[in-house]
Design an enzyme around this catalytic site. Structure first.
Site, short mmCIF file in Angstrom:
data_model
loop_
_atom_site.label_atom_id
_atom_site.label_comp_id
_atom_site.label_asym_id
_atom_site.label_seq_id
_atom_site.Cartn_x
_atom_site.Cartn_y
_atom_site.Cartn_z
N SER A 275 0.91 -1.06 0.03
CA SER A 275 -0.15 0.12 -0.41
C SER A 275 1.35 1.09 0.21
CB SER A 275 -0.91 -0.14 1.58
OG SER A 275 -2.13 1.11 1.24
N ASP B 146 -8.76 -5.24 -6.19
CA ASP B 146 -9.01 -3.85 -4.85
C ASP B 146 -9.76 -2.57 -5.30
OD1 ASP B 146 -7.52 -2.05 -3.01
OD2 ASP B 146 -5.06 -2.73 -4.05
N HIS C 20 -6.94 -5.63 -1.87
CA HIS C 20 -6.20 -5.05 -0.84
C HIS C 20 -5.08 -5.29 -0.16
CE1 HIS C 20 -4.15 -1.23 -0.79
NE2 HIS C 20 -4.03 -0.88 0.21
#
Length: 695
Positions: free
Chosen positions: A512, A599, A631
């Protein structure tokens, strides 16, 4: 109904560069001529580190009769229940065959639990009920493209729960009371006021709320007698990440807040909702309020923690002070009270240290001295494996900030276990997600994995990290790819100066925001890192902000002020300048990218666009795409598959050791659209692999 917007820390991995390309061999890079060698240390199998936990998320039922946990059924995480005093009689009460169950809660209705699931990682979570006796399951939120959440469970109303749903308007969540037997829902609050959070009492009556302003600040509102909302207090933008409502007492008369206004660190306050009177309950000059311990009988907070280098608990209610002392005596690690029965006689305690996975205990408070009984380990396969310690550090930045950081050394580099390297070894800079998150002390499978393969691991709480006060956090505003990235380089310089590693032996990786930092490292600082792994990291900050899900509307003004505002020419220019995609020509070192196709936070295009740009320029890249993930990689099979690829990258880049890919792709959905020749053994492994997707 509060939605915390954090880019979650996720499964992390490594990448490739130059060096020995063989897999399954021991590489002696970093081994000393005398003393302990890397080859002398047992290789911990990936399956022991990244397979499903044998038991996790252990809870006690409200009536104290049962234990529950998540454990695999044919490799898929499901819910299990057992009598409290006879865990050996456990049975699975769900039979999921897809992604499995990762979150659940007991209700106040006897023998009834709730769990949440999405589809393929799309984060459109549905809430399901399941009956312990019949194992019958019901979707309580059967609506398309809806994100639902559990808002309140009340002992006063055991037959129903309060759920949040955004099926009416995808931007805002309404509150519904849902019958646990029939599934019938009743609207409690229609969110036409565009509130970002609502807190209710045990009668499901809204009492206090927050609402975002157009400048990124927010307001605290209290309920009026006529059912409207009255302004109570303002939270300036600078305080929004360190100030907010935590909880309510069951009677709805007292609210608890974390509050950094007129101070730096977020302290714990109580607020009388009738008079507005506030009382300071706990504070620290070093760190923000961390965890809380809540009385199950009335909702009052009994203890609070702060975490600077390590977590420290303080009793606010004298009745729990002896309990905290007993739990601290378990060992040198950290404990968490995971669950409490309604009568408060039974606690489930989770204990973990950096070099030991979570151990669960049954703490019986019914006696004068309390009885603590070990239940089981979450990962018994790691018992007696060569796990290593984690060492808190404070690293200075070039402009005078102090970053709480954590260093993990491979056993052969620190044979006497004093936290000081006897020799320099290759190092992985492991960057956390968020960035409004933090690294902490404790067991982490990825850190242990890297150390076992021969690498030092450095985790850094760079500016913008949470937990260290608002000034430290706000120094990261507008600094994606700027001073936040400088902080990471300063940490590398520290590691080289302290002989942890050498300047030519450092990889960067993360998920991320950590993935973004990896891409920024290879494009903005191409000579600092030998290779990098980006997992679900954004490559273009403009397209990232434009693709955020609609239910993040309340957060967007904060995002624009903290990252950059694409609605202005100046802001758009800053975002493009700090976007790795803009500087793709600078990539000189190998890159591995991992992405979930579903995601909703960092969409697939963020990875595919930089992959295509690299292919157009004939810059090598290995791209791993998972069609049934979001994600991060939640399925056991996918986590093991990606980390098998990552080991090959790292061994090739930095010269550590790697377990062969072997059958690591079995049951996984992994695909490699490009770059399979960049990982030793990957092309051959793919020839025997048929992707398996499970939503």
């Amino acid at each position: 109904m509060r939605h915390c917007l954090l880019f979650a820390s996720i499964a992390l991995a490594l990448c490739a560069c130059t060096g020995n390309s063989a897999q399954g061999v021991t590489i002696t890079v970093g081994d000393s001529d005398a003393g302990m060698r890397l080859a002398d240390i047992e290789l911990i199998p990936r399956s022991a580190l990244f397979g499903n936990a044998e038991r996790s998320h252990v809870q006690v039922s409200p009536d104290g009769r049962y234990l529950s946990w998540i454990a695999p059924v044919d490799g898929v995480p499901n819910l299990w229940v057992a009598p409290l005093h006879d865990p050996g009689q456990a049975k699975s009460i769900t039979q999921d065959r897809g992604r499995g169950i990762s979150r659940y809660r007991w209700t106040s209705l006897p023998d009834t639990l709730l769990y949440v699931q999405d589809t393929g990682g799309d984060e459109n979570f549905h809430v399901f009920s399941v009956n312990l006796t019949t194992s019958a399951s019901r979707d309580l939120t059967p609506f398309d493209k809806t994100l639902a959440g559990i808002s309140q469970i009340s002992a006063r109303h055991p037959g129903s729960v309060l759920l949040s749903m955004n099926d009416r308007d995808p931007k805002w969540h309404d509150a519904y009371r849902v019958d646990l037997v029939t599934g019938e829902r009743t609207l409690i609050y229609r969110n036409d006021d565009e509130l970002s959070s609502i807190h209710v009492d045990d009668d499901f009556t809204p009492r206090i709320a927050t609402r975002s302003r157009s400048d990124g600040s927010s307001d605290i509102l209290t309920r009026t007698g006529s059912g409207g909302w009255a302004f109570s207090e303002h939270i300036p933008f600078e305080d929004t990440n360190t100030t907010g409502i935590i909880s309510l007492t069951h009677d709805g008369r007292t609210a608890y807040l974390r509050d950094s206004r007129n101070r730096d660190t977020g302290a714990l306050f109580s607020m009388d909702l009738q008079t507005g009177a506030r009382t300071l309950l706990h504070e620290s000059e070093l760190a923000d309020l961390g965890g809380i311990l809540v009385n199950p009988l009335n909702g009052q907070i009994q203890a609070a923690s702060v975490e600077h280098l390590r977590e420290q608990w303080s009793a606010l209610d004298e009745s729990v002070r002896p309990d905290l002392k007993r739990l601290k005596a378990i060992g040198p690690g950290d404990f968490t009270v995971a669950s409490r029965s309604t009568d408060d006689r039974t606690w489930i305690v989770a204990y973990a240290a950096a070099d030991a996975p979570t151990q669960y205990y049954h703490y019986d408070r019914s006696g004068a001295d309390g009885a603590l009984k070990a239940l089981f380990s979450s990962r018994p396969a790691l018992d007696r494996k060569p796990l290593v310690q984690q060492w808190p550090q404070q690293i200075d930045t070039r402009d005078g900030l102090s970053m709480v950081s954590y260093l993990t050394l491979p056993k052969h580099a620190d044979p006497n276990g004093d936290g000081k390297p006897d020799q320099a070894v290759p190092m992985v800079l492991l960057v956390h997600g968020g960035p409004w998150h933090r690294d902490s002390y404790g067991f982490d499978a990825h850190t242990q994995w890297l150390a076992n393969r021969g690498y030092a691991v450095l985790q850094v709480n760079f500016r913008s990290s949470t937990g260290f006060g608002k000034a430290f956090l706000n120094k990261g505003n507008g600094e994606w790819g700027g001073r936040m990235q400088d902080d990471l380089v300063d940490a590398v310089i520290w590691a080289v100066e302290n002989k942890v590693t050498t300047a030519s032996q450092v990889a960067i990786m993360g998920g991320s925001y950590g993935g973004y930092a990896t891409l920024a490292g290879l494009t903005l600082q191409p000579e600092t890192f030998q290779c990098g792994v980006d997992i679900v990291g954004p490559s273009n900050l403009v397209t990232m902000l434009e693709s955020f899900p609609s239910y993040w509307t309340a957060f967007m003004e904060q995002a624009y002020r903290r990252i950059g505002d694409p609605r202005t020419e100046q802001g758009r220019q800053l975002l493009l300048e700090r976007s790795p995609l803009t500087h793709v020509d600078n990539i000189r070192k190998p890159l591995l990218i991992g992405q979930g196709a579903n995601d909703p936070r960092v969409v697939e295009a963020e990875s595919s666009q930089i992959v295509e740009a690299m292919k157009t320029r004939a810059i090598p890249v290995t791209y791993a795409l998972f069609p049934d993930e979001g994600h991060g990689f939640r399925r056991e099979e996918n986590s093991k598959a990606f980390n098998a690829v990552a080991e090959g990258f790292l061994a090739k880049c930095l010269g550590g050791r790697a377990e062969p890919i072997g059958d690591a792709f079995k049951g996984s959905s992994i695909t490699i659209p490009t770059g399979s020749d960049g990982v030793p053994g990957l092309t051959d492994a793919l020839k025997a692999h048929t992707p398996v997707s499970r939503n």
